[in-house]
Design a protein around this motif. Structure first.
Motif, mmCIF file in Angstrom:
data_model
loop_
_atom_site.group_PDB
_atom_site.id
_atom_site.type_symbol
_atom_site.label_atom_id
_atom_site.label_comp_id
_atom_site.label_asym_id
_atom_site.label_seq_id
_atom_site.Cartn_x
_atom_site.Cartn_y
_atom_site.Cartn_z
ATOM 1 N N GLU A 217 67.765 42.680 51.970
ATOM 2 C CA GLU A 217 69.108 43.263 52.063
ATOM 3 C C GLU A 217 69.092 44.737 51.669
ATOM 4 O O GLU A 217 69.861 45.534 52.225
ATOM 5 C CB GLU A 217 70.074 42.461 51.202
ATOM 6 C CG GLU A 217 70.305 41.054 51.748
ATOM 7 C CD GLU A 217 71.308 40.254 50.922
ATOM 8 O OE1 GLU A 217 71.614 40.677 49.773
ATOM 9 O OE2 GLU A 217 71.770 39.201 51.412
ATOM 10 N N GLN A 218 68.221 45.117 50.726
ATOM 11 C CA GLN A 218 68.134 46.523 50.321
ATOM 12 C C GLN A 218 67.638 47.386 51.472
ATOM 13 O O GLN A 218 68.154 48.486 51.711
ATOM 14 C CB GLN A 218 67.207 46.669 49.124
ATOM 15 C CG GLN A 218 67.132 48.090 48.584
ATOM 16 C CD GLN A 218 68.441 48.569 48.013
ATOM 17 O OE1 GLN A 218 68.969 47.957 47.078
ATOM 18 N NE2 GLN A 218 68.996 49.653 48.553
ATOM 19 N N SER B 5 70.389 47.749 53.965
ATOM 20 C CA SER B 5 71.429 48.621 53.427
ATOM 21 C C SER B 5 71.001 50.082 53.455
ATOM 22 O O SER B 5 71.798 50.970 53.801
ATOM 23 C CB SER B 5 71.765 48.197 51.996
ATOM 24 O OG SER B 5 72.674 49.089 51.395
#
Length: 562
Positions: A281-282, A285
Motif C-alpha cells: 500500500e505504501q 500511495s
C-alpha cells in the motif's frame, strides 16, 4: 564472456550466467534427493561450517551439520562476529569465504569468472550493502554493480514479457521482504517506488512452525546439538511440503511425530503474512496508483511459494501472479541479465535503480533542535549527487560533527527507522564568525551501492573525502589479512585460527551464551524479542556476570535455534 549474476541470499545463494541470448542457472551444490525434488537442485544453502578436520564447509554439507552458521546475510546488518561451532569469526571473513566458494563451485561447472553483478535487498541499509560488496571483492569477485533484488527479478521476468508495462515485484525470500514498482519501457527498467521490511521471511515462518510443534513437546532443552539441527531441517522441509500437500508428519527427536496441517501452519504465520500489506500500500500511495495501474504482479523468493502468501497478495491487488517465473532463481537470472547489459553484450536493454531510504545528516534547527536534514530522498534515481550548504552554529567554531543518516526524515530523529551509518569529527582550519563561513556537504551515490561523502568549506579547504563504510567491525588495514586467510582456507581445505580478539571480562559460559544468542538467535526472532535479548546482553557486559542467569534463560528458551 558470459554475464554473471549472483543472488547472495539469506537462506540460499544462486549463480546464473547470461550467454548465447539466454540465462542458465549453475548447479553449484548437490542437495539430498528428498530436497532436490522440492526445487533445491540449483541453489546452495548460504550456510558455513567447520568440518571434522577443521576444513571450511558450505551449502548442504554445512546445513546438515550441528554448529554451522546460517543467515550470514542477516548478520551483515550490524553484527561484528559470529559463533561457528564454538569458534568466533569476523562476519566479513565468513561472507568472503562463501563468495569464494560460489566462485570456485561455478568454476567446477565450467564457468570461471572474476566479476559479477550481485543482488541486495531493496530495503538493505548502506552498511550491509558495503559489507556485501567488500566480501565479494575480498573473494576475488569484482562487483560490477549492486542491484536491488526486485529489479533483477523484473528483468528476468520481462525477457519474455510485454515491451511496455508497469510491474509490481514482491520479493519475499528467507530473510527480507521487498515490494518494488518498476516501469519497463522497451527493455529499460526504472524503479518507481520501493518499500520493505528488513527482517521478515521464510526463517521467521520456520520459527513460527517450530513454536507450533514445540508447544506439544514436554521438554526440548535436553535435545542434543544433532537433534536440534535435524529438527530445524525437518521443520523447513515440512513448511515447504505444506505448499504442496494439506498435511505433513514432522519427526520429533526421540521417535515421536507431530501432524501439522496447512490450515494450522497458515494460522501460525497469518500475522507475518498480513505484514506484506503495508509495503504494498505504501508503494501504491507513493505513486498515487490504484491496483489497476499495475500491469503485472511478479512474485519471487521462496516465501512467495506459500499458497496463503500468493492468495493474500493476489487478493490485495485484484490480480493473479505472472507465470513463467521461478521464485527460487529469478533474482540471479536477472542479475546475469544486468551483468550482460553492463558489459555491452546485451545492448537493447538498460536499468535504473533508486534509493529505498532517504540519506541525510543531522543539523541544528533553531526552532526544533536537532533534525534529520535530507540530502537524497527516498525513491531518488541512482546515480545521485547532491550538495547542501550548512553553517556553523557558534562564532569561531573549530570543529563540526558530520553524521550520515539513513531512514525517514518525517519521523523523529531517534526513531528506530533512522540509523547513523557513519560519523566524523572534522576540524575547521580557519574558524570564522558566524555567517562568514559555510560548509558544503556532498553525497554521491552510485549503482555500486556505495555512498561517497565529501565536505569543503567556503574558503576552499577540503575537510572530508570518505565512503560509507568499511564494515561494522573491520578497518581497512585488516582487509588484506582477511582476504588472505579466506583464500588460504579455501586453497588448503584448512581453517586458520581466527584473529585473537580482546579478552572478554565475562565468565566463559556467559560469553558463550552472548556469542550464540547474537549470531544464532537474534537474527531469527522478531524485533521485540531481539530487543529483550540485546538488553540482557548489554546488562551482562556492564555488570560482568549479574545477567548470566537471564542469558542462560534465553539460551534455554531458544535452544532449538542453537
Amino acid at each position: 564472456m558470459a554475464g554473471i549474476g549472483i543472488d547472495f541470499g539469506t537462506t540460499n545463494s544462486v549463480v546464473s550466467q547470461f550467454a548465447g541470448g539466454r540465462t542458465d542457472v549453475l548447479a553449484i551444490d548437490e542437495p539430498p534427493a528428498s530436497w532436490a525434488t522440492l526445487g533445491f537442485d540449483r541453489v546452495l544453502p548460504t550456510v558455513f561450517g567447520r568440518g571434522n578436520a577443521d576444513e571450511p564447509i558450505f551449502g548442504w554439507a554445512a546445513k546438515q551439520r550441528p554448529g554451522s552458521l546460517a543467515a550470514v546475510k542477516r548478520l551483515l546488518r550490524a553484527e561484528e562476529v559470529a559463533d561457528v561451532d564454538g569458534v568466533e569469526y569476523v562476519v566479513e571473513e565468513i561472507a568472503t569465504m562463501i563468495f569464494g566458494h560460489l566462485k570456485r563451485a561455478s568454476a567446477g561447472q565450467g564457468v570461471a569468472f572474476d566479476q559479477a553483478v550481485v543482488t541486495i535487498p531493496a530495503n538493505s541499509r548502506g552498511i550491509a550493502r558495503h559489507r556485501t560488496k567488500l566480501a565479494a571483492g575480498m573473494a576475488g569477485v569484482q562487483v560490477k554493480a549492486l542491484i536491488n533484488e526486485p529489479t533483477a527479478a523484473a528483468m528476468a521476468y520481462s525477457m519474455n514479457a510485454a515491451a511496455e508495462e508497469t510491474l509490481m515485484v514482491v520479493d519475499w525470500g528467507g530473510g527480507t521482504l521487498d515490494v518494488t514498482v518498476l516501469r519497463n519501457i522497451e527493455g529499460v527498467f526504472m524503479e518507481q517506488a520501493s518499500k520493505g521490511i528488513q527482517q521478515l521471511g521464510g526463517l521467521d515462518f520456520d520459527t513460527a512452525l517450530s513454536r507450533l510443534v514445540l508447544d506439544t513437546v514436554a521438554d526440548a532443552s535436553h535435545w542434543s546439538a544433532g537433534d536440534r539441527a535435524g529438527f530445524r531441517l525437518d521443520i523447513e522441509r515440512a513448511k515447504i511440503m505444506l505448499s504442496q500437500v494439506e498435511q505433513v508428519s514432522i519427526p520429533i527427536p526421540g521417535g515421536e511425530y507431530r501432524q501439522v496441517t496447512r490450515v494450522m501452519f497458515e494460522k501460525a504465520v497469518r500475522q507475518q503474512i498480513e505484514r506484506v500489506r503495508e509495503p504494498i500500500e505504501q508503494c501504491l500511495s507513493d505513486l498515487g496508483f490504484q491496483n489497476s495501474d499495475i500491469d503485472a504482479l511478479v512474485l519471487v523468493g521462496g516465501t512467495c511459494k506459500v499458497p496463503a502468501v500468493r492468495n493474500f497478495v493476489s487478493e490485495l491487488l485484484d490480480r493473479g501472479p505472472a507465470a513463467g517465473v521461478d521464485p527460487m532463481t529469478a533474482v540471479a537470472e536477472g542479475a546475469a541479465v544486468a551483468s550482460a547489459i553492463l558489459s555491452g553484450d546485451l545492448d537493447d536493454r538498460d536499468f535504473f535503480v533508486s534509493t529505498e531510504h532517504a540519506l541525510g545528516t543531522v543539523s541544528l534547527d533553531p526552532s526544533s533542535g536537532l533534525v534529520f536534514s535530507q540530502l537524497i530522498p527516498r525513491n531518488h534515481k541512482l546515480p545521485a549527487r547532491v550538495t547542501e550548504t550548512f553553517f556553523p552554529v557558534v562564532d569561531h567554531q573549530e570543529a563540526v560533527m558530520v553524521k550520515v543518516m539513513e531512514g525517514d526524515p518525517a519521523k523523529p530523529l531517534d526513531d528506530q527507522d533512522n540509523v547513523v551509518l557513519k560519523e566524523w569529527e572534522i576540524s575547521l582550519p580557519e574558524p570564522q564568525p558566524m555567517g562568514e563561513i559555510s560548509l558544503d556537504l556532498t553525497y554521491s551515490y552510485d549503482v555500486d551501492g556505495i555512498l561517497h561523502v565529501g565536505a569543503e568549506d567556503s574558503l576552499g579547504n577540503e575537510l572530508l573525502n570518505d565512503v560509507v563504510s568499511f564494515g561494522a567491525s573491520v578497518d581497512r588495514r585488516k582487509l588484506a589479512a582477511i582476504a588472505k586467510r579466506s583464500a588460504d582456507a579455501l586453497d588448503s581445505g584448512k581453517l586458520a585460527e581466527p584473529e585473537p580478539r580482546a579478552a572478554s571480562s565475562l565468565d566463559p559460559a556467559v560469553q558463550k551464551n552472548v556469542s550464540e544468542l547474537q549470531s544464532k538467535v537474534m537474527p531469527f526472532i522478531d524485533d521485540a524479542e531481539a530487543a529483550e535479548v540485546r538488553a540482557a546482553i548489554d546488562r551482562a557486559k556492564e555488570s560482568g556476570h549479574d545477567a548470566g542467569d537471564t542469558l542462560g534463560g534465553f539460551a534455554r528458551k531458544y535452544s532449538y535455534l542453537l
